[in-house]
Design a protein around this motif. Structure first.
Motif, PDB file in Angstrom:
ATOM      1  N   UNK A   2       0.877  -1.062  -0.136  1.00  0.00           N
ATOM      2  CA  UNK A   2      -0.065   0.000  -0.031  1.00  0.00           C
ATOM      3  C   UNK A   2       0.842   1.295   0.080  1.00  0.00           C
ATOM      4  N   UNK A   3       0.357   2.246  -0.823  1.00  0.00           N
ATOM      5  CA  UNK A   3       1.100   3.666  -0.707  1.00  0.00           C
ATOM      6  C   UNK A   3       1.112   4.216   0.733  1.00  0.00           C
ATOM      7  N   UNK A   4       2.450   4.386   1.035  1.00  0.00           N
ATOM      8  CA  UNK A   4       2.873   4.990   2.223  1.00  0.00           C
ATOM      9  C   UNK A   4       3.008   6.639   2.035  1.00  0.00           C
ATOM     10  N   UNK A   5       3.801   7.085   0.941  1.00  0.00           N
ATOM     11  CA  UNK A   5       3.794   8.458   0.630  1.00  0.00           C
ATOM     12  C   UNK A   5       4.094   8.704  -1.029  1.00  0.00           C
ATOM     13  N   UNK A   6       4.002   9.884  -1.538  1.00  0.00           N
ATOM     14  CA  UNK A   6       4.104  10.023  -2.740  1.00  0.00           C
ATOM     15  C   UNK A   6       4.872  11.437  -2.925  1.00  0.00           C
ATOM     16  N   UNK A   7       5.787  11.665  -3.672  1.00  0.00           N
ATOM     17  CA  UNK A   7       6.051  13.231  -3.957  1.00  0.00           C
ATOM     18  C   UNK A   7       6.566  12.897  -5.553  1.00  0.00           C
ATOM     19  N   UNK A   8       6.586  14.196  -6.233  1.00  0.00           N
ATOM     20  CA  UNK A   8       6.984  14.276  -7.536  1.00  0.00           C
ATOM     21  C   UNK A   8       8.019  13.273  -8.158  1.00  0.00           C
ATOM     22  N   UNK A   9       8.834  12.902  -7.388  1.00  0.00           N
ATOM     23  CA  UNK A   9       9.941  11.987  -7.713  1.00  0.00           C
ATOM     24  C   UNK A   9       9.817  10.508  -7.727  1.00  0.00           C
ATOM     25  N   UNK A  10       8.917  10.133  -6.808  1.00  0.00           N
ATOM     26  CA  UNK A  10       8.713   8.742  -6.507  1.00  0.00           C
ATOM     27  C   UNK A  10       7.625   8.414  -5.508  1.00  0.00           C
ATOM     28  N   UNK A  11       7.174   7.104  -5.613  1.00  0.00           N
ATOM     29  CA  UNK A  11       6.327   6.729  -4.814  1.00  0.00           C
ATOM     30  C   UNK A  11       6.948   5.544  -3.930  1.00  0.00           C
ATOM     31  N   UNK A  12       6.434   5.616  -2.711  1.00  0.00           N
ATOM     32  CA  UNK A  12       6.915   4.802  -1.737  1.00  0.00           C
ATOM     33  C   UNK A  12       5.874   3.802  -1.080  1.00  0.00           C
ATOM     34  N   UNK A  13       5.895   2.278  -1.540  1.00  0.00           N
ATOM     35  CA  UNK A  13       4.871   1.464  -0.995  1.00  0.00           C
ATOM     36  C   UNK A  13       5.428   0.632  -0.041  1.00  0.00           C
ATOM     37  N   UNK A  14       4.737   0.251   1.256  1.00  0.00           N
ATOM     38  CA  UNK A  14       5.196  -0.655   2.136  1.00  0.00           C
ATOM     39  C   UNK A  14       4.382  -1.777   2.044  1.00  0.00           C
ATOM     40  N   UNK A  15       4.908  -3.101   2.645  1.00  0.00           N
ATOM     41  CA  UNK A  15       4.184  -4.333   2.566  1.00  0.00           C
ATOM     42  C   UNK A  15       2.937  -4.147   3.519  1.00  0.00           C
ATOM     43  N   UNK A  16       1.677  -4.857   2.948  1.00  0.00           N
ATOM     44  CA  UNK A  16       0.526  -4.884   3.399  1.00  0.00           C
ATOM     45  C   UNK A  16       0.392  -6.025   4.199  1.00  0.00           C
ATOM     46  N   UNK A  17       0.261  -5.610   5.591  1.00  0.00           N
ATOM     47  CA  UNK A  17       0.125  -7.248   6.454  1.00  0.00           C
ATOM     48  C   UNK A  17      -1.120  -8.001   6.527  1.00  0.00           C
ATOM     49  N   UNK A  18      -2.057  -7.252   5.744  1.00  0.00           N
ATOM     50  CA  UNK A  18      -3.311  -7.874   5.769  1.00  0.00           C
ATOM     51  C   UNK A  18      -3.682  -8.532   4.450  1.00  0.00           C
ATOM     52  N   UNK A  19      -2.628  -8.428   3.305  1.00  0.00           N
ATOM     53  CA  UNK A  19      -2.549  -9.353   2.354  1.00  0.00           C
ATOM     54  C   UNK A  19      -2.902 -10.678   2.388  1.00  0.00           C
ATOM     55  N   UNK A  20      -3.657 -11.457   1.533  1.00  0.00           N
ATOM     56  CA  UNK A  20      -4.017 -12.947   1.807  1.00  0.00           C
ATOM     57  C   UNK A  20      -2.919 -13.842   1.805  1.00  0.00           C
ATOM     58  N   UNK A  21      -1.761 -13.230   0.953  1.00  0.00           N
ATOM     59  CA  UNK A  21      -0.692 -14.057   0.945  1.00  0.00           C
ATOM     60  C   UNK A  21       0.686 -13.620   1.524  1.00  0.00           C
ATOM     61  N   UNK A  22       0.482 -12.962   2.632  1.00  0.00           N
ATOM     62  CA  UNK A  22       1.656 -11.883   3.083  1.00  0.00           C
ATOM     63  C   UNK A  22       2.708 -12.766   3.397  1.00  0.00           C
ATOM     64  N   UNK A  23       2.469 -14.039   3.697  1.00  0.00           N
ATOM     65  CA  UNK A  23       3.510 -14.926   3.985  1.00  0.00           C
ATOM     66  C   UNK A  23       4.784 -15.199   2.811  1.00  0.00           C
ATOM     67  N   UNK A  24       4.195 -15.033   1.635  1.00  0.00           N
ATOM     68  CA  UNK A  24       4.958 -15.096   0.413  1.00  0.00           C
ATOM     69  C   UNK A  24       5.874 -13.805  -0.086  1.00  0.00           C
ATOM     70  N   UNK A  25       5.588 -12.733   0.620  1.00  0.00           N
ATOM     71  CA  UNK A  25       6.086 -11.633   0.360  1.00  0.00           C
ATOM     72  C   UNK A  25       7.560 -11.482   1.214  1.00  0.00           C
ATOM     73  N   UNK A  26       8.544 -11.318   0.592  1.00  0.00           N
ATOM     74  CA  UNK A  26       9.917 -11.331   0.841  1.00  0.00           C
ATOM     75  C   UNK A  26      10.489  -9.694   0.851  1.00  0.00           C
TER      76      UNK A  26
END
Length: 601
Positions: free
Chosen positions: A231-255
């Motif tokens: 999910x998106x944590x913050x945005x600026x004109x240069x980049x977007x930072x997304x962080x891991x969603x702990x509620x994702x149904x397959x969160x255990x597969x996300x490294x």
């Protein structure tokens, strides 16, 4: 959504020094995966809304689909699971039942339900998307089970394919925007009968949908509510930072803990990022060979290739003399040296087309038998054969220049589009080849793609570049030739043909309504293409074979090269990319990550 291959956007071949690229914002120790969103750059201030064309949302990262296409050339219903854990296709493909992942949640902890899916399809109606695949109704059977049916009387064979690739949004956010009676409006808008009262209601409802659609597009969530792995944590004109969603149904597969999307406005910026070693993955980017070599010299950078069912073609307007003569099209196919054209125009992400049958070569080799492939004319570079074709058709060469059968000298212009560097370079090569053969030819560049499409439909170009073979599905592949561009339109669920003389309906290809197979038998390409729309892959095969053979014989356009999907990965920070899984590789990298691929070193 299916991957859409961008054309070359570069205006020059220069590139900034590698050191001029932006410095990495996050370290590898933080497990930050850095990439580019091929669909769009970052628009500062745009909403986190997948229906907004400038929206800051990222498919497969914070925006999910029911499933992810495997890019199969012969089975359009082959999908990896997404928010749908399983599905059932029945009634000849007209009914689809989907069961959602039982543990699917939004990033605020609320479960993803069938109501969310229904709201997503309603939003699709406000954008014209759901109508495009003939969605008739959506029935919630249980919180995790939902059933979809086609419009009565329709039998669209890409119904399931399109359904699975719609963005899924949270009903609790978008239902208030669309209103409580949205489905009443949708049902009224779909009336196609002759009752004047109901027709008036339908017109009113269609206007209401359009207005609601504007509100849907403009809606700006306060925070990113994601059903995806990030999910998106913050945005600026240069980049977007997304962080891991702990509620994702397959969160255990996300490294991976974080993802950074770098902004860009053109290909050169992506080249610079790659040359600086700053991207862990970069999508297809048109580039010259010297830039490719510089990119691959960087530690960890690797090129990964998968099929792309798109071709670049030189198309003929057969309504403009002399291009309606088959001998002319055949002769020019022998005049053009496709090997030279591809090496100059698209050396990195193109391969020479072998067949010119409306499909890319890989699709041809899956649909046609070896015996049928032998029937295809390869149209090899052969000036003697080109001369024979023209002389048989009444052309004469006088003082090294060809005269047409009407006694007038033959000159030509090849049209391309500003910014499409591969087309522009190809047009230069072909113009030189045709001129040297005795047909004085010059390239011309149209200022914008929108103007190009407008003018080609108005029959202003006799010779022009065209993207064809838009697969992998058979129907859109051949509809690209024998669809509206050739006068064949679907109106009220029925095939209607508009002749070339009708200047309002955009028939610029002007193929005959019957074209020959190699054995001389005539077929109607528009009808055969329309038939593909309602058939299974097995039922499509004999029709695809006829269309391919007839297209190669008639040659409404010469396929010059097949695009290939070249992507780049960097293995200095991450490992286990799906480099040997083409179906997975053709999806956005969020699909790789949610499937367990891509691990930090």
């Amino acid at each position: 959504m299916k991957k859409v291959l961008p054309l070359a956007l570069i205006a020059s071949l220069g590139v900034l020094a590698a050191g001029c690229g932006a410095s990495p914002t996050h370290s590898a120790a933080a497990q930050t995966f850095t990439t580019i969103d091929e669909a769009h750059g970052i628009t500062d201030g745009a909403p986190m809304n997948p229906f907004n064309t400038n929206g800051n949302s990222f498919m497969s990262f914070d925006v999910m689909q029911l499933g992810w296409f495997t890019n199969s050339a012969t089975n359009p219903n082959d999908f990896y699971p997404g928010l749908a854990k399983k599905w059932q296709i029945s009634d000849g493909g007209r009914t689809v039942t989907v069961w959602l992942q039982p543990n699917a949640k939004w990033s605020n902890g609320q479960p993803v339900t069938a109501q969310d899916v229904k709201a997503s399809m309603a939003a699709g109606f406000t954008q014209g998307n759901s109508q495009a695949f003939y969605l008739g109704s959506v029935k919630v059977i249980s919180p995790t089970e939902v059933q979809f049916t086609q419009v009565p009387g329709q039998n669209y064979n890409l119904f399931f394919n399109s359904l699975m690739q719609q963005p899924i949004i949270p009903a609790f956010e978008y239902d208030p925007i669309m209103g409580k009676n949205i489905w009443t409006i949708i049902d009224e808008s779909m009336y196609t009968g002759s009752n004047p009262t109901l027709k008036a209601l339908a017109t009113k409802a269609q206007t209401e949908l359009t207005n609601i659609g504007k509100s849907v597009v403009d809606y700006a969530p306060k925070t990113d509510i994601s059903a995806g792995p990030f999910l998106i944590k913050n945005l600026n004109p240069g980049e977007a930072l997304l962080v891991k969603n702990p509620d994702f149904y397959a969160a255990n597969k996300i490294h991976i803990k974080q993802v950074v999307f770098r902004n860009y406005t053109g290909n050169q910026q992506i080249w610079n990022y790659l040359i600086a070693g700053q991207l862990d993955m970069a999508p297809f980017t048109a580039m010259p060979t010297d830039i490719l070599h510089r990119i691959l010299q960087v530690k960890g950078n690797q090129e990964v290739v998968s099929p792309s069912y798109v071709g670049a073609a030189l198309a003929f307007n057969q309504g403009i003399y002399p291009y309606g003569m088959p001998a002319v099209r055949h002769a020019l196919a022998h005049v053009i040296n496709r090997d030279v054209v591809q090496k100059v125009a698209e050396p990195v992400v193109g391969t020479v087309s072998k067949y010119s049958d409306g499909m890319v070569d890989q699709a041809t080799e899956k649909w046609l038998t070896p015996a049928q492939i032998k029937e295809l004319n390869p149209y090899s570079y052969n000036l003697s054969e080109a001369t024979k074709e023209l002389e048989k058709a009444g052309f004469k060469k006088v003082n090294g220049k060809w005269m047409m059968p009407n006694g007038k000298p033959w000159t030509a212009t090849i049209y391309t589009v500003n910014g499409f560097s591969d087309w522009i370079e190809a047009a230069k090569v072909i113009s030189t080849e045709m001129t040297q053969f005795g047909i004085p030819t010059s390239p011309d560049i149209v200022s914008s793609y929108s103007e190009y499409l407008k003018d080609i439909a108005l029959d202003k170009y006799a010779l022009a570049f065209w993207i064809n073979a838009l697969g992998p599905e058979a129907y859109p592949t051949f509809q690209r030739i024998y669809g509206p561009n050739d006068g064949y339109n679907v109106v009220g669920g029925q095939l209607v043909y508009y002749p070339y003389s009708n200047k309002t309906e955009g028939n610029w290809v002007d193929s005959p309504q019957e074209i020959p197979l190699p054995n001389g038998k005539m077929v109607n390409p528009g009808q055969l293409t329309y038939d593909l729309n309602s058939l299974t892959a097995a039922q499509q095969r004999p029709i695809v074979q006829k269309l391919a053979l007839a297209t190669n014989e008639s040659l409404p356009m010469i396929t010059l090269w097949n695009y290939i999907n070249v992507q780049f990965i960097n293995t200095t920070r991450f490992t286990d990319f799906p480099v040997h899984n083409n179906g997975m590789l053709d999806n956005p990298p969020g699909v790789w990550i949610m499937s367990g691929y891509v691990q930090p070193k």
